[in-house]
Scaffold this active site. Structure first.
Site, mmCIF file in Angstrom:
data_model
loop_
_atom_site.group_PDB
_atom_site.id
_atom_site.type_symbol
_atom_site.label_atom_id
_atom_site.label_comp_id
_atom_site.label_asym_id
_atom_site.label_seq_id
_atom_site.Cartn_x
_atom_site.Cartn_y
_atom_site.Cartn_z
ATOM 1 N N ASP A 21 34.368 45.691 51.920
ATOM 2 C CA ASP A 21 33.238 44.841 51.537
ATOM 3 C C ASP A 21 31.938 45.447 52.068
ATOM 4 O O ASP A 21 31.782 45.625 53.271
ATOM 5 C CB ASP A 21 33.461 43.433 52.109
ATOM 6 C CG ASP A 21 32.249 42.523 51.941
ATOM 7 O OD1 ASP A 21 31.424 42.796 51.039
ATOM 8 O OD2 ASP A 21 32.142 41.552 52.701
ATOM 9 N N ASP A 29 34.395 45.106 47.240
ATOM 10 C CA ASP A 29 33.623 45.365 46.028
ATOM 11 C C ASP A 29 33.759 46.811 45.585
ATOM 12 O O ASP A 29 34.349 47.653 46.278
ATOM 13 C CB ASP A 29 32.151 45.005 46.254
ATOM 14 C CG ASP A 29 31.614 45.535 47.576
ATOM 15 O OD1 ASP A 29 31.651 46.761 47.777
ATOM 16 O OD2 ASP A 29 31.171 44.724 48.415
ATOM 17 N N HIS A 330 50.753 44.742 45.315
ATOM 18 C CA HIS A 330 50.041 43.481 45.555
ATOM 19 C C HIS A 330 50.897 42.252 45.290
ATOM 20 O O HIS A 330 50.505 41.139 45.638
ATOM 21 C CB HIS A 330 48.797 43.431 44.670
ATOM 22 C CG HIS A 330 49.130 43.344 43.206
ATOM 23 N ND1 HIS A 330 49.711 44.383 42.515
ATOM 24 C CD2 HIS A 330 48.993 42.344 42.314
ATOM 25 C CE1 HIS A 330 49.903 44.029 41.263
ATOM 26 N NE2 HIS A 330 49.483 42.788 41.114
ATOM 27 N N ASP A 331 52.050 42.441 44.646
ATOM 28 C CA ASP A 331 52.945 41.325 44.330
ATOM 29 C C ASP A 331 54.141 41.242 45.263
ATOM 30 O O ASP A 331 55.026 40.408 45.056
ATOM 31 C CB ASP A 331 53.462 41.450 42.890
ATOM 32 C CG ASP A 331 52.462 40.963 41.856
ATOM 33 O OD1 ASP A 331 51.618 40.121 42.206
ATOM 34 O OD2 ASP A 331 52.520 41.435 40.708
#
Length: 558
Positions: A21, A29, A330-331
């Site tokens: 970030d 971002d 990510h899962d």
């Protein structure tokens, strides 16, 4: 196998919300990714897959897209994306985005128009059906729990959502929908994208007609899992062939599919010489032990289960194409916490697991934080959990009769939030991820596990991953590591994961002791050279015997 530009590469998945970030918003971002390109280049990364950063209401963390042509303001804007693409190109790096086209968001313009007139043109962009006897059209269950149908207010009609109710399924039977999707994909290619990771793609083909298609319930809730329907759905190949011909093939793109439940005879269709995709992920290990009853009923995977799953995939794929290997994404929970028994977890064991992944035949994908050994989070309350899947599975466990404490203990180790906590850059506040309050809690172990403490340590896990990426690209071994056959060695020996990588003029032997107890292994022939070792010493008992320390991983030329 025809050689492709991506075969010898190393890929890295970024979950942008949790990576870096630069604004203090607490959310990562695109500028944060650009800022870390040199870190990734030094790690040996060539291909970067960025999980969704399109406009979204975040019902499912960006996998509900409201505008495919724009960047969500929390991640920046299109100028930031253009800068990222340009900076990556300068470093000979390639950017992939997530292609999420089984469904969109209920806040997408198409769906808003469909809801304004369900019988109109845009109503046909989705699956809209009349209810049956005052109830849903049938008893399909959503992947996230409950009915896969949501009633349209003021009507007797329902729309289909195999995922969250804010993720209506797009109707791929409608040629207009497909053309809109192809137009969008080519637009991104024209901007400089190198390819896509393709989300939940098997779901685009439904078993029709929907209205009459039901099954006997498989849980007390009266619904049935959608996988049963997908097994009966015929014709997804026609859609995928058209998708490839209209988009990917025109741009020599790299594509990797999220494909579950594929039949063995279909592997050539997916990733063969003229397959729908360049590659697809190996999920054989991740799905092991899963239960249709829910996470609370899952069986833990043992070291020998893991070995067997890896070898099964290698055998099934063979020379057909190139699989993409993972230990986490990510899962999934963190791979080192999932595959290594908790009492064995160590830096050596983490290096062992990375070695096994990288030395199997396939394109290795590192998930952010894997290279520094990020572990599952010791969540202490459901209040710390953001993930909708975990919240649903907690309810499933409660409904199955578990106490709240038992249900929480059962689901937290599988929670997707284990891999979604902010990346751990250093020991400063919020692990150096953000100057603001992070959107999801930082793992309490960040002072122990972070980039800053490893980057200059030659014995660190991060340094070891750099050795793994370098070996894949070393001209002396690249041909064997990338293209050599995988031949299991002594597969019957418990807690030993060993295999040969056999090239035209070279054979590498990979040995891994999947336990803390040392073991002696007989070699098939003399060792010519030690190529890679995750501990300090190699102990040869004789010319053809070697003693492996606990979790020692060794690559030797024989």
């Amino acid at each position: 196998m025809t050689k492709k530009w991506w075969h010898g590469k190393v890929a890295y998945q970024i979950y942008p919300k949790s990576f870096n970030d630069t604004t203090g918003s607490g959310i990562g971002d695109l500028k944060g990714i650009t800022q870390k390109l040199d870190y990734l280049k030094e790690l040996g990364i060539d291909i970067i897959w960025i999980s969704p950063c399109y406009c979204t209401p975040f019902a499912d963390q960006g996998y509900d897209i409201s505008d495919y042509y724009n960047i969500d303001p929390v991640f920046g804007n299109m100028d930031d994306m253009d800068e990222l693409l340009a900076e990556a190109k300068k470093r000979d790096m390639y950017i992939l985005m997530d292609l999420v086209v089984n469904h969109c968001s209920d806040e997408h313009e198409w769906f808003k128009k469909a809801m304004a007139n369900p019988d109109g043109e845009y109503g046909k962009y989705f699956y809209i059906e009349e209810g049956k006897d005052g109830k849903e059209p049938n008893n399909w269950r959503s992947y996230f729990g409950g009915s896969a149908w949501e009633k349209i207010p003021g009507t007797d009609k329902y729309y289909l959502h195999l995922f969250h109710k804010k993720q209506p399924d797009l109707n791929w039977e409608n040629e207009k929908v497909r053309k809109e999707i192809y137009k969008m994909i080519n637009w991104w290619f024209d901007k400089g994208l190198a390819g896509f990771r393709i989300d939940a793609i098997i779901n685009i083909k439904k078993a029709l007609p929907i209205i009459d298609y039901c099954y006997t319930p498989d849980r007390e809730d009266g619904f049935v899992q959608p996988q049963k329907m997908l097994k009966d759905a015929v014709g997804v190949g026609e859609f995928l062939t058209e998708l490839k011909n209209e988009t990917f093939a025109k741009h020599d793109a790299f594509t990797v599919g999220e494909v579950f439940d594929e039949r063995e005879e279909d592997i050539p269709l997916f990733i063969g010489e003229n397959g729908y995709f360049s590659s697809m992920f190996d999920f054989n290990e991740t799905i092991f032990g899963k239960s249709k009853n829910g996470w609370y009923d899952c069986s833990p995977i043992t070291p020998d289960d893991y070995k067997r799953c890896c070898f099964e995939t290698q055998q099934r794929v063979g020379d057909i194409g190139m699989i993409s290997t993972i230990i986490e994404n990510h899962d999934e929970p963190r791979g080192v916490s999932h595959y290594i028994p908790s009492e064995d977890l160590s830096e050596t064991a983490k290096k062992f697991l990375g070695t096994m992944q990288f030395m199997l035949r396939g394109l290795p994908f590192i998930y952010q934080g894997q290279e520094i050994g990020m572990e599952n989070v010791n969540f202490t309350s459901m209040d710390q959990i953001d993930d909708i899947s975990t919240r649903d599975q907690y309810k499933v466990a409660i409904n199955a009769g578990l106490s709240p404490d038992e249900a929480f203990a059962a689901v937290k180790k599988y929670s997707r939030d284990n891999s979604r906590t902010p990346f751990q850059w250093d020991t400063s506040e919020n692990a150096g991820f953000s100057t603001g309050k992070p959107w999801l809690m930082v793992s309490p172990d960040y002072k122990r596990i972070n980039v800053a403490s490893q980057i200059n340590d030659p014995d660190s896990l991060l340094s070891y991953y750099k050795k793994l990426t370098a070996l894949r690209k070393n001209p002396e071994y690249a041909e064997t590591v990338v293209y050599g056959k995988t031949v299991p060695y002594l597969p019957e020996v418990e807690r030993l994961m060993a295999f040969k990588r056999v090239g035209d003029n070279q054979t590498l032997l990979v040995l891994g002791n999947f336990q803390t107890k040392p073991q002696i292994v007989k070699l098939p022939s003399k060792c010519k050279k030690v190529v890679l070792n995750n501990v300090k010493n190699v102990e040869f008992v004789s010319d053809t015997e070697i003693k492996l320390e606990g979790y020692q991983a060794l690559v030797i030329e024989i």
